[in-house]
Motif scaffolding. Structure first.
Motif, PDB file in Angstrom:
ATOM      1  N   ILE A 105      35.730  38.198  57.817  1.00 48.71           N
ATOM      2  CA  ILE A 105      36.859  37.939  56.909  1.00 48.71           C
ATOM      3  C   ILE A 105      36.372  37.183  55.679  1.00 48.71           C
ATOM      4  N   ASN A 106      35.533  36.174  55.889  1.00 50.51           N
ATOM      5  CA  ASN A 106      34.989  35.415  54.754  1.00 50.51           C
ATOM      6  C   ASN A 106      34.106  36.293  53.866  1.00 50.51           C
ATOM      7  N   GLU A 107      33.336  37.171  54.496  1.00 50.25           N
ATOM      8  CA  GLU A 107      32.502  38.093  53.709  1.00 50.25           C
ATOM      9  C   GLU A 107      33.374  39.039  52.885  1.00 50.25           C
ATOM     10  N   ALA A 108      34.443  39.541  53.489  1.00 52.21           N
ATOM     11  CA  ALA A 108      35.358  40.430  52.759  1.00 52.21           C
ATOM     12  C   ALA A 108      36.009  39.680  51.594  1.00 52.21           C
ATOM     13  N   LEU A 109      36.340  38.408  51.799  1.00 50.40           N
ATOM     14  CA  LEU A 109      36.891  37.590  50.710  1.00 50.40           C
ATOM     15  C   LEU A 109      35.892  37.446  49.567  1.00 50.40           C
ATOM     16  N   GLN A 110      34.644  37.179  49.898  1.00 50.02           N
ATOM     17  CA  GLN A 110      33.619  37.043  48.857  1.00 50.02           C
ATOM     18  C   GLN A 110      33.468  38.326  48.064  1.00 50.02           C
ATOM     19  N   VAL A 111      33.422  39.456  48.768  1.00 52.01           N
ATOM     20  CA  VAL A 111      33.282  40.742  48.073  1.00 52.01           C
ATOM     21  C   VAL A 111      34.531  41.024  47.247  1.00 52.01           C
ATOM     22  N   GLY A 112      35.704  40.783  47.810  1.00 53.80           N
ATOM     23  CA  GLY A 112      36.958  41.021  47.102  1.00 53.80           C
ATOM     24  C   GLY A 112      37.116  40.163  45.861  1.00 53.80           C
ATOM     25  N   ASN A 113      36.501  39.002  45.863  1.00 54.53           N
ATOM     26  CA  ASN A 113      36.584  38.089  44.715  1.00 54.53           C
ATOM     27  C   ASN A 113      35.363  38.171  43.805  1.00 54.53           C
ATOM     28  N   SER A 114      34.505  39.153  44.032  1.00 57.19           N
ATOM     29  CA  SER A 114      33.296  39.261  43.205  1.00 57.19           C
ATOM     30  C   SER A 114      33.654  39.627  41.763  1.00 57.19           C
ATOM     31  N   SER A 115      32.739  39.301  40.875  1.00 56.05           N
ATOM     32  CA  SER A 115      32.992  39.557  39.457  1.00 56.05           C
ATOM     33  C   SER A 115      31.778  40.222  38.825  1.00 56.05           C
ATOM     34  N   HIS A 116      32.032  40.817  37.680  1.00 47.35           N
ATOM     35  CA  HIS A 116      30.982  41.466  36.893  1.00 47.35           C
ATOM     36  C   HIS A 116      31.300  41.226  35.423  1.00 47.35           C
ATOM     37  N   GLY A 117      30.346  40.686  34.721  1.00 43.87           N
ATOM     38  CA  GLY A 117      30.548  40.438  33.296  1.00 43.87           C
ATOM     39  C   GLY A 117      31.649  39.431  33.031  1.00 43.87           C
ATOM     40  N   GLY A 118      31.840  38.483  33.949  1.00 47.36           N
ATOM     41  CA  GLY A 118      32.863  37.460  33.753  1.00 47.36           C
ATOM     42  C   GLY A 118      34.275  37.912  34.095  1.00 47.36           C
ATOM     43  N   ARG A 119      34.412  39.099  34.700  1.00 45.62           N
ATOM     44  CA  ARG A 119      35.732  39.627  35.041  1.00 45.62           C
ATOM     45  C   ARG A 119      35.760  39.981  36.517  1.00 45.62           C
ATOM     46  N   ARG A 120      36.821  39.573  37.216  1.00 47.35           N
ATOM     47  CA  ARG A 120      36.964  39.894  38.636  1.00 47.35           C
ATOM     48  C   ARG A 120      37.158  41.392  38.807  1.00 47.35           C
ATOM     49  N   ILE A 121      36.383  41.997  39.672  1.00 45.72           N
ATOM     50  CA  ILE A 121      36.401  43.455  39.846  1.00 45.72           C
ATOM     51  C   ILE A 121      37.745  43.955  40.351  1.00 45.72           C
ATOM     52  N   PHE A 122      38.318  43.258  41.332  1.00 43.40           N
ATOM     53  CA  PHE A 122      39.535  43.742  41.983  1.00 43.40           C
ATOM     54  C   PHE A 122      40.782  42.973  41.569  1.00 43.40           C
ATOM     55  N   GLY A 123      40.736  42.271  40.439  1.00 40.87           N
ATOM     56  CA  GLY A 123      41.870  41.447  40.021  1.00 40.87           C
ATOM     57  C   GLY A 123      42.824  42.105  39.054  1.00 40.87           C
ATOM     58  N   GLY A 124      42.565  43.349  38.670  1.00 45.56           N
ATOM     59  CA  GLY A 124      43.414  43.986  37.663  1.00 45.56           C
ATOM     60  C   GLY A 124      43.253  43.272  36.332  1.00 45.56           C
ATOM     61  N   HIS A 125      44.370  42.931  35.695  1.00 46.99           N
ATOM     62  CA  HIS A 125      44.305  42.204  34.420  1.00 46.99           C
ATOM     63  C   HIS A 125      44.108  40.702  34.613  1.00 46.99           C
ATOM     64  N   GLN A 126      44.236  40.232  35.839  1.00 42.84           N
ATOM     65  CA  GLN A 126      44.043  38.807  36.145  1.00 42.84           C
ATOM     66  C   GLN A 126      42.549  38.564  36.374  1.00 42.84           C
ATOM     67  N   ALA A 127      41.790  38.604  35.310  1.00 46.82           N
ATOM     68  CA  ALA A 127      40.332  38.598  35.410  1.00 46.82           C
ATOM     69  C   ALA A 127      39.730  37.216  35.595  1.00 46.82           C
ATOM     70  N   ASP A 128      40.493  36.167  35.333  1.00 47.34           N
ATOM     71  CA  ASP A 128      39.926  34.821  35.346  1.00 47.34           C
ATOM     72  C   ASP A 128      39.999  34.123  36.703  1.00 47.34           C
ATOM     73  N   THR A 129      40.928  34.529  37.549  1.00 46.61           N
ATOM     74  CA  THR A 129      41.119  33.832  38.816  1.00 46.61           C
ATOM     75  C   THR A 129      40.774  34.752  39.980  1.00 46.61           C
ATOM     76  N   ALA A 130      40.449  34.149  41.099  1.00 49.35           N
ATOM     77  CA  ALA A 130      40.133  34.918  42.305  1.00 49.35           C
ATOM     78  C   ALA A 130      41.373  35.687  42.753  1.00 49.35           C
ATOM     79  N   PRO A 131      41.260  36.990  42.939  1.00 51.81           N
ATOM     80  CA  PRO A 131      42.440  37.767  43.319  1.00 51.81           C
ATOM     81  C   PRO A 131      42.860  37.570  44.777  1.00 51.81           C
ATOM     82  N   PHE A 132      41.915  37.229  45.649  1.00 48.77           N
ATOM     83  CA  PHE A 132      42.228  37.048  47.060  1.00 48.77           C
ATOM     84  C   PHE A 132      42.069  35.574  47.416  1.00 48.77           C
ATOM     85  N   VAL A 133      43.178  34.959  47.846  1.00 49.91           N
ATOM     86  CA  VAL A 133      43.187  33.524  48.129  1.00 49.91           C
ATOM     87  C   VAL A 133      43.545  33.311  49.601  1.00 49.91           C
TER      88      VAL A 133
END
Length: 152
Positions: A105-133
């Motif tokens: 579960i923790n590994e899935a959280l890390q992957v889900g909150n990963s970023s590229h180029g300063g933008r969260r991959i899975f956050g949609g337009h919410q690029a600055d904050t972790a999408p999965f909390v």
């Protein structure tokens, strides 16, 4: 008069040879100058498209890697659930499986909150904050999605 014309043409030829350019001023050949300006503009557009393509390829590679990692986590979780369903397991073995599921579960959280180029991959337009909390960091029982459905 003829000498002056020849002298002017010689100077223009020397300028062309020295600069390596056939057209020095747009008044020398307006049609060629216009073509040159258009070619430069076309080149700038192509260079921008190449940069955009390179950025998209990079982002797709990172996203594909993240999805592959999540797929591996889910595959392992499925295998653990089948293993835990066995009647032959004692409480100690089930606790070990539960501990590994917590890690997954923790590994899935890390992957889900990963970023590229300063933008969260899975956050949609919410690029600055972790999408999965997680409700409890480190030992989550529930996870809340705080991104949005915005397409990048």
């Amino acid at each position: 008069m003829h000498i002056q014309t020849s002298s002017t043409r010689l100077n223009e030829t020397q300028e062309r040879v020295a600069s390596g350019k056939r057209v020095q001023r747009s008044s020398d050949d307006p049609f060629a100058a216009n073509r040159s300006i258009q070619a430069r503009s076309d080149r700038n557009v192509i260079e921008q498209r190449v940069r955009t393509i390179n950025l998209a390829q990079s982002e797709l590679a990172v996203t594909e890697s993240a999805v592959t990692s999540l797929s591996n986590v889910l595959t392992r979780a499925q295998a653990l659930s089948v293993q835990a369903d066995s009647a032959g397991l004692d409480a100690s073995a089930r606790n070990q499986i539960a501990a590994e599921v917590d890690e997954l579960i923790n590994e899935a959280l890390q992957v889900g909150n990963s970023s590229h180029g300063g933008r969260r991959i899975f956050g949609g337009h919410q690029a600055d904050t972790a999408p999965f909390v997680p409700d409890v960091p480190g030992m989550p029982t529930t996870v809340t999605y705080q991104g949005d459905a915005g397409l990048v």
